[in-house]
Design a protein around this motif. Sequence first.
Motif, PDB file in Angstrom:
ATOM      1  N   GLN A  20      26.352   8.476 -53.610  1.00 19.83           N
ATOM      2  CA  GLN A  20      27.048   9.647 -54.105  1.00 19.83           C
ATOM      3  C   GLN A  20      27.910  10.288 -53.018  1.00 19.83           C
ATOM      4  N   GLU A  21      27.633   9.987 -51.765  1.00 20.04           N
ATOM      5  CA  GLU A  21      28.393  10.566 -50.659  1.00 20.04           C
ATOM      6  C   GLU A  21      28.578   9.529 -49.561  1.00 20.04           C
ATOM      7  N   ILE A  22      29.673   9.680 -48.839  1.00 20.21           N
ATOM      8  CA  ILE A  22      29.925   8.875 -47.637  1.00 20.21           C
ATOM      9  C   ILE A  22      29.932   9.834 -46.463  1.00 20.21           C
ATOM     10  N   HIS A  23      29.242   9.480 -45.400  1.00 19.68           N
ATOM     11  CA  HIS A  23      29.271  10.250 -44.162  1.00 19.68           C
ATOM     12  C   HIS A  23      29.729   9.314 -43.049  1.00 19.68           C
ATOM     13  N   SER A  24      30.508   9.837 -42.109  1.00 22.70           N
ATOM     14  CA  SER A  24      30.941   9.026 -40.975  1.00 22.70           C
ATOM     15  C   SER A  24      30.847   9.854 -39.698  1.00 22.70           C
ATOM     16  N   TRP A  25      30.824   9.155 -38.573  1.00 24.65           N
ATOM     17  CA  TRP A  25      30.767   9.813 -37.272  1.00 24.65           C
ATOM     18  C   TRP A  25      31.172   8.826 -36.200  1.00 24.65           C
ATOM     19  N   GLY A  26      31.436   9.328 -35.008  1.00 27.57           N
ATOM     20  CA  GLY A  26      31.861   8.495 -33.881  1.00 27.57           C
ATOM     21  C   GLY A  26      33.263   8.850 -33.443  1.00 27.57           C
ATOM     22  N   SER A  27      33.977   7.850 -32.924  1.00 29.67           N
ATOM     23  CA  SER A  27      35.325   8.061 -32.428  1.00 29.67           C
ATOM     24  C   SER A  27      36.315   8.137 -33.589  1.00 29.67           C
ATOM     25  N   CYS A  28      37.192   9.122 -33.506  1.00 26.73           N
ATOM     26  CA  CYS A  28      38.248   9.272 -34.513  1.00 26.73           C
ATOM     27  C   CYS A  28      39.613   9.010 -33.877  1.00 26.73           C
ATOM     28  N   ARG A  29      39.612   8.322 -32.755  1.00 26.17           N
ATOM     29  CA  ARG A  29      40.875   8.014 -32.064  1.00 26.17           C
ATOM     30  C   ARG A  29      41.820   7.220 -32.968  1.00 26.17           C
ATOM     31  N   ASN A  30      41.261   6.398 -33.846  1.00 28.06           N
ATOM     32  CA  ASN A  30      42.076   5.584 -34.744  1.00 28.06           C
ATOM     33  C   ASN A  30      42.157   6.159 -36.155  1.00 28.06           C
ATOM     34  N   LEU A  31      41.708   7.390 -36.333  1.00 31.02           N
ATOM     35  CA  LEU A  31      41.836   8.131 -37.594  1.00 31.02           C
ATOM     36  C   LEU A  31      41.182   7.436 -38.780  1.00 31.02           C
ATOM     37  N   ASN A  32      40.114   6.679 -38.534  1.00 30.25           N
ATOM     38  CA  ASN A  32      39.478   5.912 -39.611  1.00 30.25           C
ATOM     39  C   ASN A  32      38.157   6.501 -40.100  1.00 30.25           C
ATOM     40  N   GLY A  34      37.931   9.256 -42.079  1.00 29.96           N
ATOM     41  CA  GLY A  34      38.109   9.814 -43.417  1.00 29.96           C
ATOM     42  C   GLY A  34      38.354  11.311 -43.448  1.00 29.96           C
ATOM     43  N   TYR A  35      38.621  11.903 -42.290  1.00 32.42           N
ATOM     44  CA  TYR A  35      38.916  13.329 -42.200  1.00 32.42           C
ATOM     45  C   TYR A  35      39.582  13.608 -40.866  1.00 32.42           C
ATOM     46  N   GLN A  36      40.193  14.784 -40.758  1.00 29.83           N
ATOM     47  CA  GLN A  36      40.822  15.190 -39.512  1.00 29.83           C
ATOM     48  C   GLN A  36      39.883  16.094 -38.739  1.00 29.83           C
ATOM     49  N   LEU A  37      39.770  15.856 -37.455  1.00 28.03           N
ATOM     50  CA  LEU A  37      38.948  16.711 -36.603  1.00 28.03           C
ATOM     51  C   LEU A  37      39.758  17.921 -36.158  1.00 28.03           C
ATOM     52  N   ALA A  38      39.077  19.009 -35.829  1.00 23.87           N
ATOM     53  CA  ALA A  38      39.734  20.249 -35.425  1.00 23.87           C
ATOM     54  C   ALA A  38      40.364  20.111 -34.041  1.00 23.87           C
ATOM     55  N   GLY A  39      41.531  20.721 -33.884  1.00 22.17           N
ATOM     56  CA  GLY A  39      42.193  20.768 -32.585  1.00 22.17           C
ATOM     57  C   GLY A  39      42.472  19.397 -32.009  1.00 22.17           C
ATOM     58  N   SER A  40      42.125  19.221 -30.749  1.00 29.73           N
ATOM     59  CA  SER A  40      42.388  17.953 -30.064  1.00 29.73           C
ATOM     60  C   SER A  40      41.152  17.071 -29.992  1.00 29.73           C
ATOM     61  N   ALA A  41      40.118  17.397 -30.750  1.00 34.40           N
ATOM     62  CA  ALA A  41      38.883  16.617 -30.731  1.00 34.40           C
ATOM     63  C   ALA A  41      39.143  15.181 -31.192  1.00 34.40           C
ATOM     64  N   VAL A  42      38.452  14.217 -30.574  1.00 36.85           N
ATOM     65  CA  VAL A  42      38.570  12.814 -30.976  1.00 36.85           C
ATOM     66  C   VAL A  42      37.208  12.185 -31.263  1.00 36.85           C
ATOM     67  N   GLU A  43      36.152  12.967 -31.130  1.00 36.73           N
ATOM     68  CA  GLU A  43      34.797  12.459 -31.369  1.00 36.73           C
ATOM     69  C   GLU A  43      34.095  13.328 -32.404  1.00 36.73           C
ATOM     70  N   GLN A  44      33.373  12.687 -33.313  1.00 39.60           N
ATOM     71  CA  GLN A  44      32.520  13.387 -34.277  1.00 39.60           C
ATOM     72  C   GLN A  44      31.095  12.920 -33.970  1.00 39.60           C
ATOM     73  N   PRO A  45      30.311  13.711 -33.212  1.00 41.06           N
ATOM     74  CA  PRO A  45      29.002  13.258 -32.743  1.00 41.06           C
ATOM     75  C   PRO A  45      27.888  13.259 -33.784  1.00 41.06           C
ATOM     76  N   THR A  46      28.113  13.898 -34.922  1.00 38.33           N
ATOM     77  CA  THR A  46      27.086  13.948 -35.965  1.00 38.33           C
ATOM     78  C   THR A  46      27.709  13.545 -37.306  1.00 38.33           C
ATOM     79  N   PRO A  47      26.894  13.083 -38.249  1.00 40.21           N
ATOM     80  CA  PRO A  47      27.447  12.699 -39.553  1.00 40.21           C
ATOM     81  C   PRO A  47      28.193  13.842 -40.228  1.00 40.21           C
ATOM     82  N   ARG A  48      29.334  13.506 -40.809  1.00 38.90           N
ATOM     83  CA  ARG A  48      30.165  14.482 -41.530  1.00 38.90           C
ATOM     84  C   ARG A  48      30.608  13.855 -42.851  1.00 38.90           C
ATOM     85  N   LEU A  49      30.632  14.663 -43.885  1.00 41.11           N
ATOM     86  CA  LEU A  49      30.985  14.202 -45.214  1.00 41.11           C
ATOM     87  C   LEU A  49      32.446  13.764 -45.292  1.00 41.11           C
TER      88      LEU A  49
END
Length: 122
Positions: A20-32, A34-49
């Motif tokens: 019912q949901e997809i969560h992703s986390w890790g490096s967002c340097r390649n924008l893959n 599924g969401y945009q990180l705030a400001g200049s952040a390139v890492e999502q250290p915890t699962p995000r919807l």
Amino acid sequence: KCLEMRRKKQLEPDVGPYAQEIHSWGSCRNLNLGYQLAGSAVEQPTPRLVVMPAGVSVVQICCSLFHSACVTSTGQVFTWGFGVGGRLGTGDENTALSPHLVSLPSAVSIACGTHHTVAITR
């Protein structure tokens, strides 16, 4: 790189057969992710919807260096990430930060290569 979700017998009766949901986390340097990180952040250290359209049930998800894709229970395909080379299947080379629907006959499976995407359709 790909994960297929199948209903398990031990699931409770009120739990649907698919994700019912997809969560992703890790490096967002390649924008893959599924969401945009705030400001200049390139890492999502915890699962995000990853926000999908209402009522979508995912049966398979596949990830690559530059993009991700999923197949829904109704055979729809959604892609997101870097669009260079047309790998997202949206008819252009635009980057998609969130899932976008691909115009395709009913898909049963999908695979992502570094620079391409392949789907099996009905």
